[in-house]
Design a protein around this motif. Sequence first.
Motif, PDB file in Angstrom:
ATOM      1  N   LEU A  95       0.563  86.969 -18.893  1.00  0.00           N
ATOM      2  CA  LEU A  95       0.621  85.845 -17.962  1.00  0.00           C
ATOM      3  C   LEU A  95       1.996  85.192 -17.982  1.00  0.00           C
ATOM      4  O   LEU A  95       2.798  85.415 -18.890  1.00  0.00           O
ATOM      5  N   ASP A  96       2.263  84.360 -16.990  1.00  0.00           N
ATOM      6  CA  ASP A  96       3.570  83.724 -16.820  1.00  0.00           C
ATOM      7  C   ASP A  96       3.801  82.700 -17.928  1.00  0.00           C
ATOM      8  O   ASP A  96       3.107  81.672 -17.996  1.00  0.00           O
ATOM      9  N   GLU A  97       4.778  82.955 -18.770  1.00  0.00           N
ATOM     10  CA  GLU A  97       5.052  82.082 -19.905  1.00  0.00           C
ATOM     11  C   GLU A  97       5.459  80.687 -19.458  1.00  0.00           C
ATOM     12  O   GLU A  97       5.120  79.684 -20.104  1.00  0.00           O
ATOM     13  N   LYS A  98       6.182  80.596 -18.345  1.00  0.00           N
ATOM     14  CA  LYS A  98       6.622  79.290 -17.861  1.00  0.00           C
ATOM     15  C   LYS A  98       5.439  78.432 -17.424  1.00  0.00           C
ATOM     16  O   LYS A  98       5.423  77.220 -17.645  1.00  0.00           O
ATOM     17  N   ILE A  99       4.438  79.063 -16.801  1.00  0.00           N
ATOM     18  CA  ILE A  99       3.271  78.305 -16.353  1.00  0.00           C
ATOM     19  C   ILE A  99       2.378  77.946 -17.544  1.00  0.00           C
ATOM     20  O   ILE A  99       1.888  76.820 -17.645  1.00  0.00           O
ATOM     21  N   LEU A 100       2.183  78.886 -18.467  1.00  0.00           N
ATOM     22  CA  LEU A 100       1.374  78.582 -19.646  1.00  0.00           C
ATOM     23  C   LEU A 100       2.021  77.488 -20.480  1.00  0.00           C
ATOM     24  O   LEU A 100       1.336  76.607 -21.013  1.00  0.00           O
ATOM     25  N   GLY A 101       3.330  77.534 -20.623  1.00  0.00           N
ATOM     26  CA  GLY A 101       4.031  76.519 -21.384  1.00  0.00           C
ATOM     27  C   GLY A 101       3.481  76.366 -22.790  1.00  0.00           C
ATOM     28  O   GLY A 101       3.313  77.344 -23.520  1.00  0.00           O
ATOM     29  N   LYS A 102       3.134  75.142 -23.150  1.00  0.00           N
ATOM     30  CA  LYS A 102       2.625  74.856 -24.495  1.00  0.00           C
ATOM     31  C   LYS A 102       1.095  74.763 -24.521  1.00  0.00           C
ATOM     32  O   LYS A 102       0.516  74.155 -25.426  1.00  0.00           O
ATOM     33  N   THR A 103       0.466  75.386 -23.552  1.00  0.00           N
ATOM     34  CA  THR A 103      -0.999  75.458 -23.551  1.00  0.00           C
ATOM     35  C   THR A 103      -1.479  76.177 -24.800  1.00  0.00           C
ATOM     36  O   THR A 103      -0.970  77.243 -25.149  1.00  0.00           O
ATOM     37  N   THR A 104      -2.467  75.609 -25.478  1.00  0.00           N
ATOM     38  CA  THR A 104      -3.028  76.220 -26.684  1.00  0.00           C
ATOM     39  C   THR A 104      -4.439  76.726 -26.418  1.00  0.00           C
ATOM     40  O   THR A 104      -5.057  76.415 -25.391  1.00  0.00           O
ATOM     41  N   ILE A 105      -4.952  77.475 -27.367  1.00  0.00           N
ATOM     42  CA  ILE A 105      -6.353  77.904 -27.292  1.00  0.00           C
ATOM     43  C   ILE A 105      -7.266  76.679 -27.251  1.00  0.00           C
ATOM     44  O   ILE A 105      -8.263  76.654 -26.518  1.00  0.00           O
ATOM     45  N   ARG A 106      -6.922  75.650 -28.006  1.00  0.00           N
ATOM     46  CA  ARG A 106      -7.724  74.419 -27.995  1.00  0.00           C
ATOM     47  C   ARG A 106      -7.809  73.832 -26.586  1.00  0.00           C
ATOM     48  O   ARG A 106      -8.882  73.391 -26.150  1.00  0.00           O
ATOM     49  N   LEU A 108      -7.644  75.474 -23.832  1.00  0.00           N
ATOM     50  CA  LEU A 108      -8.465  76.370 -23.015  1.00  0.00           C
ATOM     51  C   LEU A 108      -9.951  76.145 -23.249  1.00  0.00           C
ATOM     52  O   LEU A 108     -10.745  76.190 -22.303  1.00  0.00           O
ATOM     53  N   VAL A 109     -10.357  75.918 -24.483  1.00  0.00           N
ATOM     54  CA  VAL A 109     -11.794  75.809 -24.774  1.00  0.00           C
ATOM     55  C   VAL A 109     -12.336  74.401 -24.592  1.00  0.00           C
ATOM     56  O   VAL A 109     -13.546  74.184 -24.697  1.00  0.00           O
ATOM     57  N   THR A 110     -11.457  73.435 -24.298  1.00  0.00           N
ATOM     58  CA  THR A 110     -11.917  72.070 -24.078  1.00  0.00           C
ATOM     59  C   THR A 110     -11.610  71.580 -22.661  1.00  0.00           C
ATOM     60  O   THR A 110     -11.663  70.378 -22.393  1.00  0.00           O
TER      61      THR A 110
END
Length: 334
Positions: A95-106, A108-110
């Motif tokens: 996936l696009d690293e710039k869009i994900l940025g500092k998104t964590t698994i936490r 995603l699940v919350t």
Amino acid sequence: MSDKFKEIVNWVDKINVRNRSSASALIIMKDNNIVLENYNGFHSNSDISIPVTRTSKFNVASARKSYLGLAVAFALNEGKIKSLDDYAIEYFDELDEKILGKTTIRHLVTHSHGLNETDNGSLFREFEQGQGWAYRGINISMMTNLIKKLYNKSFPELLKERVFTPFGLKDTSWDTKENDSLVKVIDNPDKEAAFKLGYSSDGSESNLHVSTREFAYWGNLHLNKGNINGKQIVPKEVIELATQVQNSKNKNKDLPQGLFWYVQDIPRKKSEIGDRVPQESYQILGITGPTILVIPKYNVVVAKMYNKRYNYGGDNYLYYLREFSNIVADAFRE
């Protein structure tokens, strides 16, 4: 019927009529025993539909996320996901690293990830991770695919192997074909209900069907922290990961979240759990009305089912969701 349960049953029946659902079901468990079991209505709103019974399997819609949540908890407990605070890009390098940025698994699940996708599947960002809360499908798709990559099998296959078969669950399935046990879903009360099926049983679609008893047993498995009749089917630590508040680091404090379960700590503005429900309780629900409410303080599990798309109440739907859990809590408060 015990007087203490009459208000709960009446509430379920009232919403069933008001929302123009054709079916409802309710099971209350206390101290690992079913103390109330009630079925009402028919598999469809057609004139030739069969009555709802204990073998009827309802589409549980978004409540299926609690099953994905347990799979994620397995992955965390076994080190396949090292930490909820790992950056998502470590696991989704396609996936696009710039869009994900500092998104964590936490995130995603919350539901605090801030991601969404266009109709053609392109990823985009709605808000910065941890700054808001939005109920989207992209994070569910991402985590479903991640479990498949980590275990080389879909999360329904993983759960069948580790939980459903040892537990003896036979009426929990991601259905792709019509059969007489399935309750149809009403999208428009003025039109005939239809089966809500998927193309695959890999957990990527909203086609999980569960009998009301097995829905209640699923909640009871969590209540007992994975131990059923003296047998530790799921490690205690896995259940605890799934059912503890996991978004305390997020700036948006309106809604406490476990691994897709809604978890009660203190009453929250956007919580779907009523303010009279004790702390450490947790709940999962779906757009067609299925709900599991677990109240550890009272050793109680309640499972209810409907088959009408969209929970009753319109813009005020949260009141009705909260009030159901409040009524349950009131019935067991000493």
